[in-house]
Every structure is written in C-alpha cells, then in structure tokens.
Design a protein around this motif. Structure first.
Motif, PDB file in Angstrom:
ATOM      1  N   PHE A   1       0.826  -1.207   0.000  1.00  0.00           N
ATOM      2  CA  PHE A   1       0.000   0.000   0.000  1.00  0.00           C
ATOM      3  C   PHE A   1       0.863   1.260   0.000  1.00  0.00           C
ATOM      4  O   PHE A   1       0.607   2.212  -0.743  1.00  0.00           O
ATOM      5  CB  PHE A   1      -0.930   0.006   1.210  1.00  0.00           C
ATOM      6  CG  PHE A   1      -1.596   1.327   1.458  1.00  0.00           C
ATOM      7  CD1 PHE A   1      -2.676   1.737   0.702  1.00  0.00           C
ATOM      8  CD2 PHE A   1      -1.126   2.184   2.449  1.00  0.00           C
ATOM      9  CE1 PHE A   1      -3.278   2.970   0.921  1.00  0.00           C
ATOM     10  CE2 PHE A   1      -1.721   3.412   2.686  1.00  0.00           C
ATOM     11  CZ  PHE A   1      -2.802   3.806   1.915  1.00  0.00           C
ATOM     12  N   LEU A   2       1.896   1.281   0.836  1.00  0.00           N
ATOM     13  CA  LEU A   2       2.758   2.466   0.944  1.00  0.00           C
ATOM     14  C   LEU A   2       3.519   2.714  -0.352  1.00  0.00           C
ATOM     15  O   LEU A   2       3.683   3.866  -0.784  1.00  0.00           O
ATOM     16  CB  LEU A   2       3.729   2.291   2.107  1.00  0.00           C
ATOM     17  CG  LEU A   2       3.090   2.269   3.500  1.00  0.00           C
ATOM     18  CD1 LEU A   2       4.110   1.880   4.549  1.00  0.00           C
ATOM     19  CD2 LEU A   2       2.462   3.628   3.837  1.00  0.00           C
ATOM     20  N   LEU A   3       3.975   1.645  -0.997  1.00  0.00           N
ATOM     21  CA  LEU A   3       4.667   1.804  -2.282  1.00  0.00           C
ATOM     22  C   LEU A   3       3.712   2.369  -3.328  1.00  0.00           C
ATOM     23  O   LEU A   3       4.076   3.256  -4.115  1.00  0.00           O
ATOM     24  CB  LEU A   3       5.222   0.457  -2.742  1.00  0.00           C
ATOM     25  CG  LEU A   3       6.399  -0.104  -1.937  1.00  0.00           C
ATOM     26  CD1 LEU A   3       6.759  -1.506  -2.422  1.00  0.00           C
ATOM     27  CD2 LEU A   3       7.606   0.813  -2.053  1.00  0.00           C
ATOM     28  N   ASP A   4       2.480   1.857  -3.334  1.00  0.00           N
ATOM     29  CA  ASP A   4       1.495   2.360  -4.289  1.00  0.00           C
ATOM     30  C   ASP A   4       1.121   3.806  -3.988  1.00  0.00           C
ATOM     31  O   ASP A   4       0.944   4.615  -4.901  1.00  0.00           O
ATOM     32  CB  ASP A   4       0.246   1.473  -4.245  1.00  0.00           C
ATOM     33  CG  ASP A   4      -0.799   1.893  -5.274  1.00  0.00           C
ATOM     34  OD1 ASP A   4      -0.513   1.796  -6.476  1.00  0.00           O
ATOM     35  OD2 ASP A   4      -1.879   2.350  -4.867  1.00  0.00           O
ATOM     36  N   LEU A   5       1.020   4.145  -2.695  1.00  0.00           N
ATOM     37  CA  LEU A   5       0.703   5.526  -2.309  1.00  0.00           C
ATOM     38  C   LEU A   5       1.832   6.463  -2.726  1.00  0.00           C
ATOM     39  O   LEU A   5       1.579   7.571  -3.231  1.00  0.00           O
ATOM     40  CB  LEU A   5       0.475   5.599  -0.800  1.00  0.00           C
ATOM     41  CG  LEU A   5       0.029   6.959  -0.248  1.00  0.00           C
ATOM     42  CD1 LEU A   5      -1.316   7.370  -0.852  1.00  0.00           C
ATOM     43  CD2 LEU A   5      -0.051   6.904   1.275  1.00  0.00           C
ATOM     44  N   ASP A   6       3.069   6.045  -2.534  1.00  0.00           N
ATOM     45  CA  ASP A   6       4.213   6.849  -2.977  1.00  0.00           C
ATOM     46  C   ASP A   6       4.164   7.062  -4.489  1.00  0.00           C
ATOM     47  O   ASP A   6       4.420   8.163  -4.982  1.00  0.00           O
ATOM     48  CB  ASP A   6       5.522   6.145  -2.603  1.00  0.00           C
ATOM     49  CG  ASP A   6       6.115   6.683  -1.306  1.00  0.00           C
ATOM     50  OD1 ASP A   6       6.010   7.895  -1.076  1.00  0.00           O
ATOM     51  OD2 ASP A   6       6.670   5.903  -0.525  1.00  0.00           O
ATOM     52  N   GLU A   7       3.824   5.996  -5.220  1.00  0.00           N
ATOM     53  CA  GLU A   7       3.747   6.113  -6.683  1.00  0.00           C
ATOM     54  C   GLU A   7       2.644   7.081  -7.090  1.00  0.00           C
ATOM     55  O   GLU A   7       2.820   7.901  -7.994  1.00  0.00           O
ATOM     56  CB  GLU A   7       3.498   4.734  -7.290  1.00  0.00           C
ATOM     57  CG  GLU A   7       3.433   4.747  -8.817  1.00  0.00           C
ATOM     58  CD  GLU A   7       3.268   3.355  -9.394  1.00  0.00           C
ATOM     59  OE1 GLU A   7       2.284   3.117 -10.118  1.00  0.00           O
ATOM     60  OE2 GLU A   7       4.130   2.502  -9.116  1.00  0.00           O
ATOM     61  N   PHE A   8       1.501   6.985  -6.401  1.00  0.00           N
ATOM     62  CA  PHE A   8       0.394   7.881  -6.717  1.00  0.00           C
ATOM     63  C   PHE A   8       0.787   9.337  -6.471  1.00  0.00           C
ATOM     64  O   PHE A   8       0.567  10.205  -7.320  1.00  0.00           O
ATOM     65  CB  PHE A   8      -0.828   7.518  -5.869  1.00  0.00           C
ATOM     66  CG  PHE A   8      -1.923   8.543  -5.893  1.00  0.00           C
ATOM     67  CD1 PHE A   8      -2.714   8.721  -7.013  1.00  0.00           C
ATOM     68  CD2 PHE A   8      -2.154   9.364  -4.786  1.00  0.00           C
ATOM     69  CE1 PHE A   8      -3.711   9.680  -7.049  1.00  0.00           C
ATOM     70  CE2 PHE A   8      -3.146  10.318  -4.802  1.00  0.00           C
ATOM     71  CZ  PHE A   8      -3.928  10.484  -5.941  1.00  0.00           C
ATOM     72  N   VAL A   9       1.381   9.618  -5.306  1.00  0.00           N
ATOM     73  CA  VAL A   9       1.687  10.997  -4.918  1.00  0.00           C
ATOM     74  C   VAL A   9       2.821  11.574  -5.759  1.00  0.00           C
ATOM     75  O   VAL A   9       2.723  12.689  -6.278  1.00  0.00           O
ATOM     76  CB  VAL A   9       2.027  11.059  -3.420  1.00  0.00           C
ATOM     77  CG1 VAL A   9       2.589  12.428  -3.051  1.00  0.00           C
ATOM     78  CG2 VAL A   9       0.785  10.759  -2.591  1.00  0.00           C
ATOM     79  N   ARG A  10       3.894  10.816  -5.912  1.00  0.00           N
ATOM     80  CA  ARG A  10       5.083  11.381  -6.548  1.00  0.00           C
ATOM     81  C   ARG A  10       5.086  11.198  -8.064  1.00  0.00           C
ATOM     82  O   ARG A  10       5.357  12.151  -8.807  1.00  0.00           O
ATOM     83  CB  ARG A  10       6.330  10.757  -5.922  1.00  0.00           C
ATOM     84  CG  ARG A  10       6.357  10.910  -4.401  1.00  0.00           C
ATOM     85  CD  ARG A  10       7.631  10.325  -3.788  1.00  0.00           C
ATOM     86  NE  ARG A  10       7.492  10.165  -2.350  1.00  0.00           N
ATOM     87  CZ  ARG A  10       7.576  11.153  -1.474  1.00  0.00           C
ATOM     88  NH1 ARG A  10       7.794  12.385  -1.895  1.00  0.00           N
ATOM     89  NH2 ARG A  10       7.441  10.914  -0.172  1.00  0.00           N
TER      90      ARG A  10
END
Length: 599
Positions: A409-418
């Motif tokens: 989830f955190l990796l996907d959230l980082d990808e979404f944000v950045r």
C-alpha cells in the motif's frame, strides 16, 4: 483501434471454439436444434463419457452426429478430429460398413442411412445456392429468413454464418465452388463490409486470420494441437502484458525515470534545502504523524498546512521552506463542513488548500476511474504536498497488521503521490496503538517514514507532548501549547522534554526536606538522611534521591565531605565546617550499614 484476430473472429462468427473443445456438450446444448428442443444433451453426454461412441445407440449417435447447431454454419468444419461430433460421425460410417454383433437396436441399413444422411447434409451445406437452401436443415434458418433479399442487406450474423463455412475450405475446395453459390458470395460480402469499416489492409488482415484459424482448427491433429494451444496462450499473454504496460504508462504520466549519477556529480548539483521543516521534516520525504485518540491530530495537520503555505515558523519553533504550489488534503475522517470550518479558523489561504473529502465515499486509490480523475485534478492544481488522513481509512488492503500488505500500500501511495500527481511531500497520519507509544498496525509504517512524529497527552495533567525521530531528526518529548481561540499550536524546546520535566519534579519535591534534615543534624550520612525522609513520610525513589542530594550541593544549600576509604560521606549545612569527634556526632559504627561504607 487494435484488434486481436482470434478474439475478433470468435465474436464475428459467434463461435466459442475453446469452449467447444473444453465443454463440448454444454456448448452443443447452447446451440440446440430449435426443431428438437427436447434433446437431452446431459443424457447424451453421460452415454458418451460412460461408454464412448462405440457403445452408444444409433439414436444417440444420430443426435450427436447431426451438424445442426443453430444458425451458426456447419460447425463440424471447425471442430478437431477428436471432438465427440466427429467421433459419432465416424462411428456411424463404421457401423454402416461393418455391422458388429450384438448391436440390434436398429438394422445395419439404419446406420448406413444415418451416415449417408450426415454426408449428404455436409455436402449440401457446402454447395447450396440462395434459391436452394437445404429444406431440412435448421442450421441455415437464418439464411432462409433472408432468402430473396439481396445479400448486401443481410444482417451481419447471417453473412458471417455462410462465410464461416467458406473460410475453412482449402484452395482446391474453394475453386470447385461456382462463383454464384452462397459461400463465395457471402465471403465476398463480408470482405466488402470489413473494407468499409477497417480499410483494405485491415480487411485483408482480418480475412487472412479468419481463414488461417478456421483451417488450423479443421486440420490440426494431436501434434499440432499442442502447438496451437501454446501459440494461442502466448498470444493472450502478449496481449495481457502489452495492456498492463499501457495502463502502467498512463498511470505514471510524465514521471521522470531513475536518477543514476556518481557521488561527485550529485554533489555538484545546486544545493536543495535539506528540510521542509527544519529539524523535523526532511525535504521530499515521507512523514508519519501518529497521534493518540483526540490529542488534536487534525489541528496539528492544519497548523502544518498554514506554515507550509505562509512560510511562518511551525509551532513557533521550526523554520519552514514554504511550498510554491498547493497542498492537497485527502480527508477520510472528518466531514467536509467541519474540516473546512477548522481550516478557515486556522487562517489557511482558501485558494492554496485542495480538500478531497472522502468520508462515506469510495476510496479513489482503488477505483481506477476515480484515481485517474483525482490525479488529473491534482496535477492541474499544481499540488506540491499531499496529506492523507488517516492511514486506517485510506488503506486498501485487508489487514493493517500484515507487513506485506502495508508495504505494498505504501509503495502504491508513494507512486500515486510522486509519480502520478507529481507532488514532492507525502504526509500520512495514523492513530496510536493501545499504549500510545507507537503507530497502530504493522511496523512497516514506521519503517517507511523519513520522519516519525508522535503526539501524546499526559493522563494526569492533560498536557500535550510532541516527539520526533527519523533521518537527521531527533526531538525528545516536549510540551505542546494550544490556543483554543486561534487553534494555534506552539512549542518551546527550551522548556525541556516531558521525561526531564517529570524527573525535575521528583527532585524538587525532595530538595527542601533533605536541606532541612541536614541543617537539623550536621554530619549526617546518606543512610540516616534516607531514614529521616521515611520518618517524615516523604515518598521517594533512590534514583531521584541521589540526584536531589547532588542538586542541594550544587545549589549551595549543603556541603558534603568524604570520610575516606571505608568511611561514610558526611553532610553539613552550607558554611558549617566538619567538627570531628563532636560529642553530638554519631559514630560511623552506629550509623553505617555494610553496603554503605563507600558512600
């Protein structure tokens, strides 16, 4: 628009050949003879699986051998040689040529008639004209319904039905058909329609694929069957991989590729501020803000937003590198009305904060259409920092305690944000666990954060405390001050941290009683001071007692004098010299315990 040839032909002909091979009797039932709706395909299937075609009755064989499967064309032309339909037809021929003993259901002439009827039917299908549709063939009901209508006005399924039979013929068989017969005419009409829709090149490509597939299915044997299946699966996997790459590319948008350089090259680049908030939040980082229940997490976040927009000190303590764009707050927890009211009371610029209110709404992080729309909007708003509040509501997995799911989830959230939104900073809030000292859920959360900020309250005093730990970040628990009218938070590192304050309180509580005891009994040793405190009912712990004695001396209230090896340390009021052998002075032997000889 791109087409997969095999999938397109399946749609065009209405043939699901894979299903015809995998579940032939279910497939046959779907194409049941409308003139014989009472056919029990389950019973036929049971006979076939139990006895094979060699022990089936003639009636069952005739049903299974009949190439009448609705209005889709002579489907037997498209089926492999090991398909039940072909096995049944072959068995009928065998019985007609060499009747076997014991098969007395019908005379041999019945089997011969059935086999000849099947062959005659197949030949009629191949050679019929529009004026001579086989009258007893329900397979061509769609053709009969269009008899007398020019073929250019036929519905597409009728044209495809006739053309499908033509596609499986080899070149010799095609040449033997008169040009005015139905099959070549339908083939030409299908080519014309495809040309109008896809152009000459596209039509040829589809027709060639149509022919190749039909012939391949018709003629393949066991050796080619495996290669055909491998090829089809390889094509499917290639299409799937290409689709995944296209979707991923669309999600990444204009995200930059990896940054690879030597250390010296990186150091030669223009320096960037190391912190977004000096000493607390690194630049371009991921910050985890963990808070105990009702400690003021949202208030803390809005104070942070205000400082990031204005550039004013955060908490009246930390210098800030302000954002040049906007800040987006993905609000999963508070109503839109309440969040907007609090933000306005905190003095936040109305044009610089983008509120994404998600309480009671679907999570855009798991709905592709919503995610794409949100990405487009936040990019258009030139969002530089994203706050997700809180983790528990935004999480898209099934278990917040599963390290694998949380990390994904955190990796996907980082990808979404950045990568997708193009923001620099990501702030993620979370509720504290039951003991209030760490974030609720998997430890992967704290592994992820560049800065871990913890907000707590003291159960007795009600005071709020902040502490932080991370990469080049270390702040011990320090009191947070809250102004209820302005919703402003402030912090003063000079006040000391929570632990130090508690220790100092214990020391201060012992200081006066110790000075009073030493003043009343000059020359008293350590054990006697402890005993005197107990007599006075003064509670204390040894760790605070020793520090309190040290503090009394440092502040000039008492003076200590060592007695030397094996002797106790004596305590006197400040300015009073030691009186060795004074009559009122207790002896070492009377006062010391064996364990205190070195005090």
């Amino acid at each position: 628009m791109m087409f997969d040839d095999d999938d397109y032909l399946d749609t065009l002909d209405g043939l699901d050949l894979d299903r015809a091979e995998a579940a032939p009797f279910e497939w046959l039932s779907d194409h049941a003879d409308p003139d014989h709706p009472d056919l029990e395909w389950d019973a036929i299937a049971a006979l076939y699986h139990r006895h094979g075609v060699y022990n089936m009755s003639l009636d069952a064989l005739e049903v299974l051998a009949r190439p009448d499967f609705g209005d889709r064309g002579d489907l037997s032309l498209f089926l492999g040689t090991d398909h039940p339909v072909h096995e049944a037809r072959t068995e009928l021929h065998s019985r007609a040529a060499q009747p076997e003993a014991g098969r007395t259901e019908r005379p041999a002439t019945g089997a011969e008639d059935a086999a000849e009827k099947a062959d005659r039917h197949a030949e009629a299908v191949r050679s019929f004209t529009f004026e001579n549709v086989p009258g007893d063939n329900v397979l061509w009901a769609a053709i009969r319904r269009n008899r007398g209508i020019p073929i250019e006005h036929w519905p597409a399924e009728a044209v495809a039905t006739v053309a499908a039979a033509y596609s499986a013929l080899d070149d010799t068989e095609r040449a033997a058909l008169p040009a005015e017969t139905a099959l070549p005419v339908a083939w030409g009409e299908m080519h014309r329609r495809l040309t109008e829709r896809f152009g000459a090149v596209g039509a040829e490509r589809i027709m060639d694929a149509h022919t190749a597939k039909a012939r391949r299915v018709r003629t393949r044997d066991e050796a080619t069957e495996f290669e055909w299946k491998v090829g089809k699966l390889a094509d499917d996997l290639s299409v799937r991989q290409a689709a995944q790459e296209r979707v991923r590319a669309a999600r990444l948008g204009d995200a930059p590729a990896m940054d690879v350089a030597r250390l010296g090259e990186v150091l030669e680049r223009p320096a960037e501020p190391p912190y977004r908030v000096a000493g607390l939040i690194p630049s371009d980082g991921g910050t985890l803000i963990t808070a105990q229940r009702k400690v003021g997490k949202t208030t803390f976040v809005l104070n942070l937003v205000h400082s990031l927009i204005t550039g004013e000190q955060f908490l009246d303590q930390f210098e800030v590198q302000p954002v040049t764009g906007r800040i987006a707050l993905l609000n999963f927890e508070v109503s839109a009305a309440q969040m907007s009211r609090w933000a306005a009371e905190a003095g936040i610029d109305h044009d610089r904060l983008v509120l994404v209110n998600l309480r009671g709404r679907r999570n855009p992080l798991i709905v592709p259409e919503d995610r794409a729309a949100l990405t487009e909007r936040l990019r258009a708003e030139e969002v530089e920092s994203v706050i997700v509040d809180p983790f528990g509501r935004a999480f898209t997995g099934t278990s917040q305690n599963d390290a694998g799911e949380v990390t994904a989830f955190l990796l996907d959230l980082d990808e979404f944000v950045r990568a997708e939104v193009g923001a620099r900073d990501l702030f993620l809030t979370n509720h504290a666990g039951w003991n209030g000292d760490r974030s609720r859920g998997s430890t992967a959360l704290e592994d992820w954060g560049d800065s871990l900020i913890l907000l707590k309250t003291d159960a007795k005093s009600g005071e709020r405390y902040l502490s932080a730990l991370g990469r080049d970040v270390e702040i011990e628990e320090t009191v947070l001050h809250f102004d209820g009218e302005t919703r402003h938070l402030s912090l003063n590192l000079a006040e000391g941290n929570r632990r130090k304050n508690e220790v100092q309180e214990h020391i201060d509580a012992l200081l006066d009683p110790i000075v009073e005891i030493v003043t009343a009994q000059p020359g008293i040793n350590t054990t006697q001071i402890r005993n005197a405190l107990r007599d006075r009912k003064v509670p204390f712990q040894d760790q605070y007692f020793s520090r309190a004695v040290d503090a009394a001396e440092k502040r000039g209230h008492i003076r200590r004098e060592s007695g030397g090896p094996g002797k106790s340390t004596r305590h006197y009021p400040a300015g009073l010299n030691a009186l060795r052998g004074h009559a009122g002075e207790p002896s070492d032997a009377a006062c010391e315990t064996p364990a205190e000889g070195s005090e």
